[in-house]
Design a protein around this motif. Structure first.
Motif, PDB file in Angstrom:
ATOM      1  N   ARG A  37      -7.189  55.505  29.152  1.00  0.00           N
ATOM      2  CA  ARG A  37      -7.222  54.501  28.444  1.00  0.00           C
ATOM      3  C   ARG A  37      -7.721  54.364  27.545  1.00  0.00           C
ATOM      4  O   ARG A  37      -6.746  52.947  27.220  1.00  0.00           O
ATOM      5  CB  ARG A  37      -8.267  53.833  29.792  1.00  0.00           C
ATOM      6  CG  ARG A  37      -8.058  54.087  31.364  1.00  0.00           C
ATOM      7  CD  ARG A  37      -9.093  52.945  31.551  1.00  0.00           C
ATOM      8  NE  ARG A  37     -10.300  53.669  31.673  1.00  0.00           N
ATOM      9  CZ  ARG A  37     -12.004  53.420  31.846  1.00  0.00           C
ATOM     10  NH1 ARG A  37     -11.814  52.298  32.993  1.00  0.00           N
ATOM     11  NH2 ARG A  37     -12.589  53.816  32.042  1.00  0.00           N
ATOM     12  N   ASP A  62      -4.038  53.936  32.588  1.00  0.00           N
ATOM     13  CA  ASP A  62      -5.262  53.710  33.658  1.00  0.00           C
ATOM     14  C   ASP A  62      -4.197  54.452  35.196  1.00  0.00           C
ATOM     15  O   ASP A  62      -3.499  53.826  35.538  1.00  0.00           O
ATOM     16  CB  ASP A  62      -5.101  51.819  33.918  1.00  0.00           C
ATOM     17  CG  ASP A  62      -7.126  51.812  34.612  1.00  0.00           C
ATOM     18  OD1 ASP A  62      -7.055  52.529  35.356  1.00  0.00           O
ATOM     19  OD2 ASP A  62      -7.337  51.318  34.214  1.00  0.00           O
ATOM     20  N   ASP A  65      -3.158  52.079  37.616  1.00  0.00           N
ATOM     21  CA  ASP A  65      -1.902  51.109  37.579  1.00  0.00           C
ATOM     22  C   ASP A  65      -0.889  51.864  37.722  1.00  0.00           C
ATOM     23  O   ASP A  65      -0.264  53.117  36.972  1.00  0.00           O
ATOM     24  CB  ASP A  65      -1.712  50.837  35.922  1.00  0.00           C
ATOM     25  CG  ASP A  65      -0.673  50.204  35.388  1.00  0.00           C
ATOM     26  OD1 ASP A  65       0.374  50.063  36.141  1.00  0.00           O
ATOM     27  OD2 ASP A  65      -0.882  49.219  34.137  1.00  0.00           O
ATOM     28  N   ILE A 111     -10.988  53.184  40.702  1.00  0.00           N
ATOM     29  CA  ILE A 111     -10.485  54.975  39.926  1.00  0.00           C
ATOM     30  C   ILE A 111     -11.143  55.253  40.580  1.00  0.00           C
ATOM     31  O   ILE A 111      -9.881  55.766  39.874  1.00  0.00           O
ATOM     32  CB  ILE A 111     -11.522  54.112  38.629  1.00  0.00           C
ATOM     33  CG1 ILE A 111     -11.716  53.214  37.492  1.00  0.00           C
ATOM     34  CG2 ILE A 111     -11.633  55.513  37.757  1.00  0.00           C
ATOM     35  CD1 ILE A 111     -12.901  52.465  37.148  1.00  0.00           C
TER      36      ILE A 111
END
Length: 242
Positions: A37, A62, A65, A111
């Motif tokens: 990131r 990320d 994403d 995440i």
């Protein structure tokens, strides 16, 4: 000779598991795509590899994403076939359950679990047509069990582990080695030594898990022959309780 590539996401400080994985596989001759990131951090790792004669490209991405993950693998495929993909995202995220915000729980899941889905899907899309490749995922003791104050993290890492098992059974026959590495303990790296020196002192030298030893495990999994694949390996210090 075709240049094989490796895609490693979840790369932070130089003395961290992600960065050291990048160094190791660059030394093995792979062009390593280093994703994280923070562009400055991944570019610093990439530059060190290039200075040492290796091949490395830094990409800010990320793992939650979708378009960024797709672009990451497109960049790697443009250089050569993806031989290795490592998902190393998802730091420890403890929290009191009764006061936990829903957004915190969801962020942890996005995440460590949803990001693992996006990364794995694009890795497999890149590797399956070639009939070979290795997909490795970094787990933790939370992948195996839930402890007090770790409901969010354990659910996310446990979900990632179960997904990995499904992928291993589905894509192993298609030539893709999918494996899970359980790192059980605090890693002897910058996050502990610099970020939380009080923890490093409390643990002591013997209890911190050696980075080089961890990276050795990933290399071994990558180099295992097809008739001797491991599904999961756990790594801890000799004095860690488990």
């Amino acid at each position: 000779m075709t240049q094989k590539t490796a895609v490693i996401i979840g790369v932070g400080p130089e003395r961290g598991v992600g960065a050291q994985l990048c160094h190791r596989f660059a030394k093995l001759g792979l062009h390593v795509f280093i994703a994280g990131r923070t562009l400055a951090k991944v570019e610093a790792v990439a530059q060190t590899i290039r200075d040492q004669g290796g091949l490395a490209t830094a990409i800010e991405a990320d793992t939650t994403d979708e378009q960024a993950v797709i672009a990451l693998f497109e960049a790697a495929k443009a250089i050569g076939p993806v031989s290795l993909s490592i998902f190393n995202a998802g730091n420890n995220m403890p929290g009191d359950f009764l006061t936990m915000e829903a957004s915190y729980f969801e962020r942890c899941w996005r995440i460590a679990c949803f990001g693992g889905f996006l990364f794995s899907r694009e890795a497999l899309r890149a590797m399956v047509p070639n009939g070979e490749g290795t997909l490795l995922m970094t787990g933790a003791s939370a992948s195996m069990r839930g402890k007090p104050n770790f409901a969010a993290f354990s659910s996310a890492k446990g979900g990632l582990r179960n997904m990995m098992q499904s992928l291993a059974r589905e894509f192993g026959p298609k030539g893709i080695h999918v494996a899970h590495v359980v790192i059980d303990g605090a890693v002897d790296g910058d996050r502990i030594r610099i970020g939380r020196p009080e923890v490093a002192k409390a643990y002591g030298e013997d209890r911190l898990v050696d980075i080089e030893g961890i990276v050795d495990v990933y290399q071994h999994l990558y180099q295992q022959p097809r008739r001797a694949w491991s599904l999961e390996v756990d790594v801890r210090s000799s004095v860690e309780e488990f």
